[in-house]
Structure formats: C-alpha cells, structure tokens
Design a protein around this motif. Structure first.
Motif, PDB file in Angstrom:
ATOM      1  N   ILE A  43      12.202  16.557  -5.965  1.00  9.64           N
ATOM      2  CA  ILE A  43      11.591  16.509  -7.287  1.00  9.64           C
ATOM      3  C   ILE A  43      12.583  17.106  -8.276  1.00  9.64           C
ATOM      4  N   ALA A  53       9.775  12.354  -8.842  1.00  7.51           N
ATOM      5  CA  ALA A  53       9.882  12.531  -7.388  1.00  7.51           C
ATOM      6  C   ALA A  53      10.574  11.308  -6.814  1.00  7.51           C
ATOM      7  N   PHE A  68       6.348  17.721  -0.077  1.00  4.87           N
ATOM      8  CA  PHE A  68       5.569  17.445  -1.272  1.00  4.87           C
ATOM      9  C   PHE A  68       4.236  18.200  -1.264  1.00  4.87           C
ATOM     10  N   ILE A  75       3.363  14.562 -11.155  1.00  3.83           N
ATOM     11  CA  ILE A  75       4.542  13.698 -11.121  1.00  3.83           C
ATOM     12  C   ILE A  75       4.398  12.589 -12.162  1.00  3.83           C
ATOM     13  N   LEU A 115       0.753  12.712  -4.244  1.00  2.94           N
ATOM     14  CA  LEU A 115       1.443  12.996  -5.504  1.00  2.94           C
ATOM     15  C   LEU A 115       0.703  12.474  -6.728  1.00  2.94           C
TER      16      LEU A 115
END
Length: 498
Positions: A43, A53, A68, A75, A115
């Motif tokens: 990231i 990311a 993650f 993100i 994410l």
C-alpha cells in the motif's frame, strides 16, 4: 500507471509512472527515475494523497491476504494483474460481454472483499470491461475496470482516465449499486481465527462443521500445506513457529509464544476474576454505574462501553430478559404489566433521543442482537436484552438498510420483519425511527449445523458506513473513566427522560 509490464524503461518518460508485474519471474529495475516498479504487494500514497493497494501476479497468496488484514485502511485504488473470481456475477453488463465466465482468482476475491477499494483495475484477461459499481459497507461502492493489453489488435481499450479525490474528501455515493458479486465466496470463508471482539461474539454458534473443507487457495499457516484449517492441523499440538523478532507481551522475552509463557499463570492470577454467571447489565451486580445516564422505572439508559461514536447509548430493561422475543411471549397478567411498561419506556426514550439528535443533524440507528441458545445455555442465562442507539450523520440515513442487507447476504442470513418464533433463536433487529424494523436471522439448518452467526455484524456495518472500519472492535474505542463519566453527564443534561 501501467498495470503489467516487465520491460518499460523509456528515457523519454518525464512523468511519474508506476508498474506492477504480469509474470512470475523477476524483472529488471528501471533506470529512469520517473518509473517506479511497485514490487509484489503493498500500500502506498500518491503525491495527491490517493491511497493505492497493489498485488502482482506472483503475490496472490495467503501472506498477502494477512498483510492487508493487518494494514487495513480505506483504499482508493486497487491494482492487480489477475481478475477476481466471480466479478461477472450479479452484473447485467457481464451477460452481454461474456459467453463463458472470465478466469479469476478466488484468493484475490477475498482480498477485494477485505479492502473494499473504490476502484479496482486489472489487466490479466486482456479485455476491457467496466462493471456496474457494486455495494460495499463503507458508504462507497467499488468500480471494477478490466483493461486490454497495450496495442492489442482487437482494439480493446487499454487505458482509463478519471478525476479522483482522496477518500477523506469524498461524499458517499448516491448511485444504486448491484449486490456484491463475492457474497457466495464470503460465506465459504473460515471463521476459525476470529479477531478479538469481546462479549458480542457468540462462541457457541460459531463452531464449524467438523468435516468442512477450506476454500480453494487456503493454506494452513502452521504446516504450509493446503486441505485443512489451521485449527485442525496435525501439527497444531506442536510448539508453534514464531515470527522473526517475536517478543512475548507477558514477560517481554523471545523464544516462546504468549500462550506458552511460563509466567502466564502468574499473570492470570493477578487479574480480578469476574463471575461468568453474572449478567453485565443487572443493576444488582457490579455494573459500571458511572456509565448510567438515567434510570426511569422499568428501563435505564446507559452509555455504551467502547462506544462506536460519541453518545452511543443502550436501552436496558431493569429486569433480566434475554431478548425482545421473550417479552412478546409473556402471558401472565403481572408479567404483561411489566412488559407494557418496558415497551412504553423504550418508545419514550427513542422519541426523545431522536428529537435531540435530529437537531444535531444526526439520525439514530437502533439495533438489538441476540446470540441464541436454549434455556440451559450460559449465553441465554447471562445475556441481558439491550437496544443499542448509534447516532450517525443524517446524510448516511438512506444507506443504512442497504448496507445491512448487503452484509447479511454476505453472512448468509435471511431478512424478515418479524422476530423468530422461538425466543432462543439468534437474530439481529435493526431499524430507523418511524420505519419498519428489519430482522436478520440464520436460516433453518439443512444438515443440523447452524451457520456461523457474527454478533458483531451490526457494529461492523456501521463502522464501515461512517468510514471507521477499525472501530468495529469495541475494545479499540474504550475511553478513560473520567471521559465516560463526562459523556454520561452531558447526556443527562440534553435528554429529558425523568
């Protein structure tokens, strides 16, 4: 930004360019300082404060997923070479685009679920496909864009231009997204390694069926062999392998895990022991009285411990009832009088709370959670009915029900208006003031095994909705006692509940 290349190194490039790899072999590091190869996964933030990311082809592994999980944040853009498995599901555009499902990675689908990026770009299939936005729980949707190869003869579009603000400067979407395409995959995910979540998790309902097999791509972290969960690893009884630099948090020494610390028993013996048979909310027990805002007659209002937001409160009946359904099933005359009083006071509290916080530009989400169990279950005996009241910004109000429905679908729960017939069946009931409540509950098991029931779901949904996913764990939100006392006192001054 180039999604997949192993050879770009053009000295004429005089602007920042970032690349990820499309191959499993090592690549040549560019000599042009304007070109940055991002590496395997990670990231980073751009100079315009966009959080990106990235995962290259050789980095779709459990290690990446764990990275993650530990470094979770909002993100803006996810860059991958491969496509996630199932991205075409629940998409009407995909029906016209694909005659056969596109190839994808299930593990990458799990990464996307985790994410919840605002944009996801992938180039592995070599075709252009801009999917309809699909729903997430952070009030923003994900837009997936598959890109073609540069210079391809089929003239599939290989570029995409957009004007993107950082998440912190972005208002919630007002589009109607599709359901999340990865819901069916989410239901398969193992729950053997739950994050700590306190007394809101239902330990009894989360036991996995003994012959359940892990999803494709899952690799046991103990022996690095697929085919079984880490909880059933043959090496589970052996001394575990420690990460490099691991230090036990009990004795501050290396060489052993915290669960194997020789000082652990001494540490436990120093802790004040709480009687697990005692209810957290019965006033006759050792409750934290500084959290109590007011006691009316048959109910009281309390500040929530580890509140999700400021002024997160609870409505609690004084008498011990496990849940609202138990109240509905009471038939004796004396009991009915008490139940009527409780229901009238709950209505009065909600009306007052709604009036006060509407003036502050907030709506209030009300929810009740019950983890289930029979009359002999410790969960039933100890669990004391309480309704949580969470004020959130008014502009999020119209997103609340859809956010809950999306997550419930991911969890495999069914939605209905009425509470379960049995007062021992688990449920989550959610509603906004003046609207019909929605009840989420596990379906009747077909094989005798109840699906895992996440009692943190409501808090998880709201934490993501307000853009604070890390607040899903109440222990991260605990205040100092003097702060809690001041907040409870402030609520006494603004609420007229006497």
């Amino acid at each position: 930004m180039v999604l997949s290349t192993d050879s770009i190194d053009d000295p004429r490039i005089d602007f920042p360019l970032y690349t990820i790899s499309s191959h499993t072999t090592s690549i040549k590091v560019p000599e042009n300082q304007n070109i940055t190869h991002l590496g395997g996964f990670g990231i980073f933030k751009s100079i315009t404060n966009i959080t990106i990311a990235y995962v290259d082809k050789q980095s779709i592994t459990n290690e990446t997923l764990e990275y993650f999980e530990k470094n979770r944040c909002q993100i803006d853009i996810l860059l991958t070479f491969d496509w996630p498995l199932g991205i075409q599901l629940k998409s009407s555009l995909a029906k016209d685009k694909f005659t056969v499902p596109p190839k994808g990675s299930e593990l990458l689908s799990q990464i996307v679920l985790l994410l919840k990026p605002r944009y996801h770009f992938a180039s592995g299939c070599g075709i252009f496909f801009e999917r309809e936005p699909f729903a997430n729980l952070n009030s923003l949707s994900t837009r997936f864009i598959g890109l073609g190869d540069f210079g391809n003869v089929e003239k599939e579009r290989w570029f995409y231009a957009m004007n993107l603000l950082p998440f912190s400067e972005t208002k919630p979407d007002h589009i109607k997204p599709t359901s999340n395409p990865f819901g069916s995959i989410a239901k398969q995910l193992a729950d053997s390694e739950k994050k700590e979540a306190g007394f809101f998790w239902n330990d009894g309902a989360n036991k996995r069926k003994r012959d359940a097999k892990p999803p494709e791509g899952y690799v046991c972290k103990l022996c690095n062999i697929p085919g079984h969960y880490v909880s059933r690893c043959p090496q589970a009884g052996n001394k575990r392998k420690l990460p490099d630099g691991y230090i036990c948090r009990i004795c501050n020494h290396e060489g052993h895990h915290i669960t194997e610390c020789p000082h652990a028993e001494m540490q436990r013996s120093r802790r004040p022991k709480r009687d697990g048979s005692k209810c957290w909310f019965c006033l006759s027990n050792d409750v934290e009285t500084h959290l109590i805002v007011t006691i009316i007659s048959d109910t009281y209002v309390s500040l929530a411990k580890g509140g999700l937001v400021e002024n997160h409160m609870l409505i609690v009946p004084v008498m011990h009832y496990s849940n609202s359904r138990e109240l509905e099933l009471i038939t004796d005359e004396e009991g009915l009088i008490t139940v009527k009083s409780i229901q009238e006071e709950i209505s009065k509290i909600k009306t007052e709370v709604e009036s006060v916080f509407r003036k502050k530009g907030q709506c209030v989400v009300y929810f009740e959670v019950f983890g289930g169990g029979d009359q002999n279950s410790p969960n039933t005996r100890v669990h004391h009915m309480h309704i949580q009241m969470v004020p959130i910004p008014e502009e999020l109000e119209e997103m609340v029900e859809d956010a809950f429905k999306t997550e419930a679908e991911n969890e495999g729960l069914i939605a209905q208006e009425a509470l379960p017939e049995s007062s021992f069946w688990p449920f989550i009931r959610v509603h906004l003031f003046g609207r019909t409540p929605i009840v989420f509950t596990p379906p009747e098991p077909t094989d005798g095994v109840l699906i895992p029931f996440n009692l943190q779901m409501a808090r998880f949904v709201l934490a993501n909705l307000i853009g604070k996913p890390e607040y899903a764990n109440w222990k991260r939100c605990i205040l100092e006692e003097d702060e809690e006392t001041a907040q409870a006192e402030s609520l006494r001054n603004i609420l007229s509940l006497e």
